[in-house]
Design a protein around this motif. Structure first.
Motif, PDB file in Angstrom:
ATOM      1  N   LEU A   1      -0.881  -5.883 -29.227  1.00 12.60           N
ATOM      2  CA  LEU A   1       0.069  -4.771 -29.296  1.00 12.60           C
ATOM      3  C   LEU A   1       1.376  -5.108 -28.595  1.00 12.60           C
ATOM      4  CD1 LEU A   1      -2.453  -1.869 -28.759  1.00 12.60           C
ATOM      5  CD2 LEU A   1      -0.940  -2.096 -30.734  1.00 12.60           C
ATOM      6  N   LEU A   2       1.293  -5.783 -27.456  1.00 11.14           N
ATOM      7  CA  LEU A   2       2.519  -6.214 -26.788  1.00 11.14           C
ATOM      8  C   LEU A   2       3.309  -7.159 -27.685  1.00 11.14           C
ATOM      9  CD1 LEU A   2       1.551  -6.936 -23.051  1.00 11.14           C
ATOM     10  CD2 LEU A   2       2.863  -5.020 -23.950  1.00 11.14           C
ATOM     11  N   TRP A   3       2.616  -8.107 -28.270  1.00  8.72           N
ATOM     12  CA  TRP A   3       3.245  -9.083 -29.159  1.00  8.72           C
ATOM     13  C   TRP A   3       3.863  -8.401 -30.376  1.00  8.72           C
ATOM     14  CZ3 TRP A   3       0.692 -10.549 -33.965  1.00  8.72           C
ATOM     15  CH2 TRP A   3       1.339 -11.588 -34.653  1.00  8.72           C
ATOM     16  N   ALA A   4       3.168  -7.424 -30.941  1.00  5.48           N
ATOM     17  CA  ALA A   4       3.662  -6.726 -32.123  1.00  5.48           C
ATOM     18  C   ALA A   4       4.983  -6.016 -31.858  1.00  5.48           C
ATOM     19  CB  ALA A   4       2.620  -5.726 -32.624  1.00  5.48           C
ATOM     20  N   GLY A   5       5.214  -5.639 -30.597  1.00  3.00           N
ATOM     21  CA  GLY A   5       6.468  -4.993 -30.245  1.00  3.00           C
ATOM     22  C   GLY A   5       7.680  -5.858 -30.521  1.00  3.00           C
ATOM     23  N   ASP A   6       7.489  -7.172 -30.501  1.00  4.18           N
ATOM     24  CA  ASP A   6       8.603  -8.090 -30.785  1.00  4.18           C
ATOM     25  C   ASP A   6       9.039  -8.032 -32.239  1.00  4.18           C
ATOM     26  OD1 ASP A   6       8.482  -8.935 -28.150  1.00  4.18           O
ATOM     27  OD2 ASP A   6       7.287 -10.722 -28.588  1.00  4.18           O
ATOM     28  N   PHE A   7       8.184  -7.469 -33.088  1.00  3.56           N
ATOM     29  CA  PHE A   7       8.470  -7.418 -34.531  1.00  3.56           C
ATOM     30  C   PHE A   7       8.590  -5.981 -35.038  1.00  3.56           C
ATOM     31  CE2 PHE A   7       5.870 -11.107 -33.443  1.00  3.56           C
ATOM     32  CZ  PHE A   7       6.653 -12.144 -33.911  1.00  3.56           C
ATOM     33  N   GLU A   8       8.737  -5.038 -34.100  1.00  2.66           N
ATOM     34  CA  GLU A   8       8.829  -3.613 -34.426  1.00  2.66           C
ATOM     35  C   GLU A   8       7.622  -3.147 -35.247  1.00  2.66           C
ATOM     36  OE1 GLU A   8      12.624  -2.816 -36.182  1.00  2.66           O
ATOM     37  OE2 GLU A   8      13.726  -3.346 -34.374  1.00  2.66           O
ATOM     38  N   LYS A   9       6.465  -3.696 -34.923  1.00  2.00           N
ATOM     39  CA  LYS A   9       5.226  -3.350 -35.624  1.00  2.00           C
ATOM     40  C   LYS A   9       4.201  -2.714 -34.688  1.00  2.00           C
ATOM     41  CE  LYS A   9       5.609  -4.963 -39.957  1.00  2.00           C
ATOM     42  NZ  LYS A   9       5.244  -4.181 -41.161  1.00  2.00           N
ATOM     43  N   GLN A  10       4.638  -2.357 -33.489  1.00  2.00           N
ATOM     44  CA  GLN A  10       3.683  -1.882 -32.499  1.00  2.00           C
ATOM     45  C   GLN A  10       2.988  -0.590 -32.926  1.00  2.00           C
ATOM     46  OE1 GLN A  10       4.980  -0.426 -28.548  1.00  2.00           O
ATOM     47  NE2 GLN A  10       3.854  -2.177 -27.699  1.00  2.00           N
ATOM     48  N   ALA A  11       3.766   0.377 -33.380  1.00  2.00           N
ATOM     49  CA  ALA A  11       3.178   1.657 -33.794  1.00  2.00           C
ATOM     50  C   ALA A  11       2.236   1.469 -34.977  1.00  2.00           C
ATOM     51  CB  ALA A  11       4.274   2.656 -34.134  1.00  2.00           C
ATOM     52  N   ASP A  12       2.636   0.642 -35.946  1.00  2.00           N
ATOM     53  CA  ASP A  12       1.786   0.383 -37.113  1.00  2.00           C
ATOM     54  C   ASP A  12       0.452  -0.234 -36.683  1.00  2.00           C
ATOM     55  OD1 ASP A  12       3.774   1.312 -38.777  1.00  2.00           O
ATOM     56  OD2 ASP A  12       4.512  -0.678 -39.313  1.00  2.00           O
ATOM     57  N   LEU A  13       0.525  -1.201 -35.771  1.00  2.00           N
ATOM     58  CA  LEU A  13      -0.687  -1.872 -35.326  1.00  2.00           C
ATOM     59  C   LEU A  13      -1.561  -0.944 -34.496  1.00  2.00           C
ATOM     60  CD1 LEU A  13      -2.334  -4.460 -35.271  1.00  2.00           C
ATOM     61  CD2 LEU A  13      -1.026  -5.189 -33.254  1.00  2.00           C
ATOM     62  N   LYS A  14      -0.935  -0.144 -33.665  1.00  2.00           N
ATOM     63  CA  LYS A  14      -1.697   0.802 -32.837  1.00  2.00           C
ATOM     64  C   LYS A  14      -2.481   1.769 -33.728  1.00  2.00           C
ATOM     65  CE  LYS A  14      -2.250   2.740 -28.601  1.00  2.00           C
ATOM     66  NZ  LYS A  14      -2.538   2.055 -27.335  1.00  2.00           N
TER      67      LYS A  14
END
Length: 214
Positions: free
Chosen positions: A108-121
């Protein structure tokens, strides 16, 4: 139009965290003519010492909270009904397990770098609570990563990285040192704390009042 920052401290095996997020979405929809929100998720492990393989959920709740089987059933029914009202499906089962979520938070931290954090969460919430996926399993996590358009091979390196694990631990320590002991917790504009899965009307009122402060 005013913009507020909302830092959400939560865990993907916490049912009240997805309920709280859905309620927050309802609240923000109510305020859409006045307020926009910049949301970021932060890690919190409900069970940081949980061994590999996890533990039966019912047994875990009895050991950790002293919950009786009847109380557990009643709570699950309430959570399931609340989820339905918010468009989220909880599929609790007698063999459902509680897992450690460190690797999930690394991703989730890593996904934040690609603006995908909410989608992944949201995908992780659905995988665990709706599809009963083993949220600690590497392949399961990589499947979830791929489902939101992130690179599977890069994600493997994140899961295996001690640096990402240390980053999760450091952030969790920061929040516990700041007084966060339970989740979900919302920090609005870096200084106003709201705890628990509050009703949409309560959240909307609080966010509006905070946004009016400037």
């Amino acid at each position: 139009m005013k913009t507020v920052t909302i830092d959400i401290v939560s865990d993907v095996v916490c049912p009240w965290c997805i309920i709280g997020y859905r309620r927050l979405q309802v609240a923000l929809e109510q305020l859409k003519a006045e307020v926009t929100a910049d949301i970021q998720f932060h890690p919190f492990e409900l069970n940081p010492s949980m061994p590999t393989g996890g533990q039966n959920l019912s047994e875990h709740l009895i050991e950790k909270y002293g919950t009786t089987p009847q109380q557990s059933r009643e709570t699950r029914d309430m959570i399931t009904n609340t989820g339905k009202e918010l468009g989220f499906s909880f599929n609790f089962s007698h063999d459902m397990r509680m897992y450690n979520t460190r690797k999930a938070h690394q991703l989730l931290l890593w996904a934040g770098d690609f603006e995908k954090q909410a989608d992944l969460k949201l995908a992780m919430f659905s995988a665990y609570f709706t599809d009963n996926v083993c949220i600690e399993d590497n392949n399961a996590l990589l499947d979830i990563v791929e489902s939101v358009g992130l690179d599977r091979n890069k994600a493997i390196k994140v899961i295996e990285s001690s640096e990402w694990a240390k980053e999760v631990e450091a952030i969790e320590t920061q929040w516990t040192n700041a007084g966060i002991q339970g989740v979900p917790a919302y920090i609005i504009n870096k200084k106003h704390l709201i705890t628990g899965a509050q009703e949409p009307e309560t959240l909307a009122q609080a966010i509006k009042e905070i946004s009016d402060l400037g």
